[in-house]
Write a protein that holds these residues in place. Structure first.
Motif, PDB file in Angstrom:
ATOM      1  N   ARG A  54       2.157   8.641   3.397  1.00  0.00           N
ATOM      2  CA  ARG A  54       1.352   7.585   4.024  1.00  0.00           C
ATOM      3  C   ARG A  54       0.444   6.917   2.992  1.00  0.00           C
ATOM      4  O   ARG A  54       0.275   5.692   3.013  1.00  0.00           O
ATOM      5  CB  ARG A  54       0.523   8.163   5.167  1.00  0.00           C
ATOM      6  N   LEU A  55      -0.133   7.697   2.089  1.00  0.00           N
ATOM      7  CA  LEU A  55      -0.996   7.127   1.053  1.00  0.00           C
ATOM      8  C   LEU A  55      -0.194   6.185   0.165  1.00  0.00           C
ATOM      9  O   LEU A  55      -0.639   5.064  -0.141  1.00  0.00           O
ATOM     10  CB  LEU A  55      -1.615   8.245   0.212  1.00  0.00           C
ATOM     11  N   PHE A  56       0.972   6.629  -0.262  1.00  0.00           N
ATOM     12  CA  PHE A  56       1.811   5.809  -1.145  1.00  0.00           C
ATOM     13  C   PHE A  56       2.229   4.520  -0.446  1.00  0.00           C
ATOM     14  O   PHE A  56       2.136   3.427  -1.022  1.00  0.00           O
ATOM     15  CB  PHE A  56       3.041   6.606  -1.575  1.00  0.00           C
ATOM     16  N   SER A  57       2.681   4.636   0.800  1.00  0.00           N
ATOM     17  CA  SER A  57       3.139   3.462   1.544  1.00  0.00           C
ATOM     18  C   SER A  57       1.988   2.496   1.811  1.00  0.00           C
ATOM     19  O   SER A  57       2.163   1.275   1.696  1.00  0.00           O
ATOM     20  CB  SER A  57       3.773   3.895   2.868  1.00  0.00           C
ATOM     21  N   ARG A  58       0.829   3.033   2.177  1.00  0.00           N
ATOM     22  CA  ARG A  58      -0.326   2.182   2.453  1.00  0.00           C
ATOM     23  C   ARG A  58      -0.767   1.427   1.207  1.00  0.00           C
ATOM     24  O   ARG A  58      -1.168   0.264   1.283  1.00  0.00           O
ATOM     25  CB  ARG A  58      -1.484   3.060   2.974  1.00  0.00           C
ATOM     26  N   THR A  59      -0.654   2.073   0.039  1.00  0.00           N
ATOM     27  CA  THR A  59      -1.132   1.467  -1.203  1.00  0.00           C
ATOM     28  C   THR A  59      -0.134   0.477  -1.787  1.00  0.00           C
ATOM     29  O   THR A  59      -0.519  -0.595  -2.268  1.00  0.00           O
ATOM     30  CB  THR A  59      -1.443   2.558  -2.244  1.00  0.00           C
TER      31      THR A  59
END
Length: 275
Positions: free
Chosen positions: A211-216
């Motif tokens: 989720r962090l990677f996708s959000r960023t």
């Protein structure tokens, strides 16, 4: 109009290291009638064709295409065809520990075992995500994409249907960890890497890391890596290397896999792109 073909009794049990301590099943049934039985872990069949009926917690349930015939651990149930032609499904049998860990990762702290409804889950989006993850796991060609799809599909199901629904923790900006993940994904494009391995390197759970990677970045890790492969492939195409060589050098399964992704991204086959 032709009648649909009758299904055979054909079942394939298999395992994946991306879903530890669990079995997976790809099956079609016609004459099979499951006697009352139960599983130590969860049973998550996703109906692909036809329909199945089963008795569960005192009720007769009917699961057709796009439905999830979820069974909680230790619960007695049956199973048989609900149409004259039979049914086909893709099933997960995740352990209690795996499901509880995912729910805890979603919440950001330890939570109890999630419990699913006492009947059929009718949700086309969740069903499609789980079936997609199952196909990727069975193919075994891209562990990063498969584990991302697996985590996302089960997280969506739990967020919508678990009785004790975990409150999903907020994603906080963390550019340093995202850059570390990008660096790891860029190191060797031909090397297989799982979401678990990627997350462990930055000290996060698989769920949070994805989720962090996708959000960023705007893309999940496997999609970002595939785009990097395609960008690298463009420079190799300029060097007049063969498409087959480039596919191998950039980590695609084969030439057709490379060509399919290249055309989806750039609108033209790689052989024509460099002309």
């Amino acid at each position: 109009m032709d009648k649909p073909a009758t299904f055979r009794d054909d079942a394939h049990f298999w395992r994946s290291p991306l879903l530890p301590d669990a079995e997976l099943l790809t099956a079609e049934y016609f004459a099979q009638e499951f006697a009352p039985h139960w599983h130590e872990g969860f049973s998550i069949p996703v109906i692909q064709s036809g329909a199945q009926t089963y008795r569960y917690r005192g009720s007769r349930c009917l699961a057709s295409v796009g439905c999830i015939a979820a069974i909680n651990p230790g619960e007695v149930h049956t199973g048989e065809r609900a149409t004259e032609h039979g049914w086909a499904y893709r099933a997960f049998y995740p352990s209690v520990e795996w499901m509880q860990q995912l729910a805890s990762d979603m919440a950001g702290s330890a939570v109890g075992v999630p419990w699913l409804p006492d009947g059929v889950i009718e949700d086309a989006e969740v069903s499609a995500q789980l079936a997609f993850a199952h196909r990727l796991l069975e193919a075994g060609s891209d562990p990063l994409a498969a584990e991302n799809a697996l985590t996302a599909g089960f997280a969506l199901m739990l967020s919508r249907y678990a009785r004790s629904r975990p409150t999903v923790q907020a994603i906080l900006p963390d550019a340093a960890r995202v850059e570390m993940m990008k660096s790891r994904l860029s190191e060797d494009l031909s090397a297989a890497i799982s979401l678990t391995e990627l997350a462990q390197e930055v000290g996060l759970s698989s769920f949070y890391a994805a989720r962090l990677f996708s959000r960023t970045t705007g893309m999940p890790p496997h999609a970002w890596r595939n785009q990097l492969r395609l960008n690298r492939a463009q420079s190799l195409l300029r060097q007049n290397l063969s498409v087959t060589e480039i596919a191998t050098m950039t980590g695609f399964a084969d030439q057709s896999h490379f060509t399919r992704h290249f055309k989806r991204a750039f609108g033209i086959a790689p052989g024509k792109w460099r002309v």
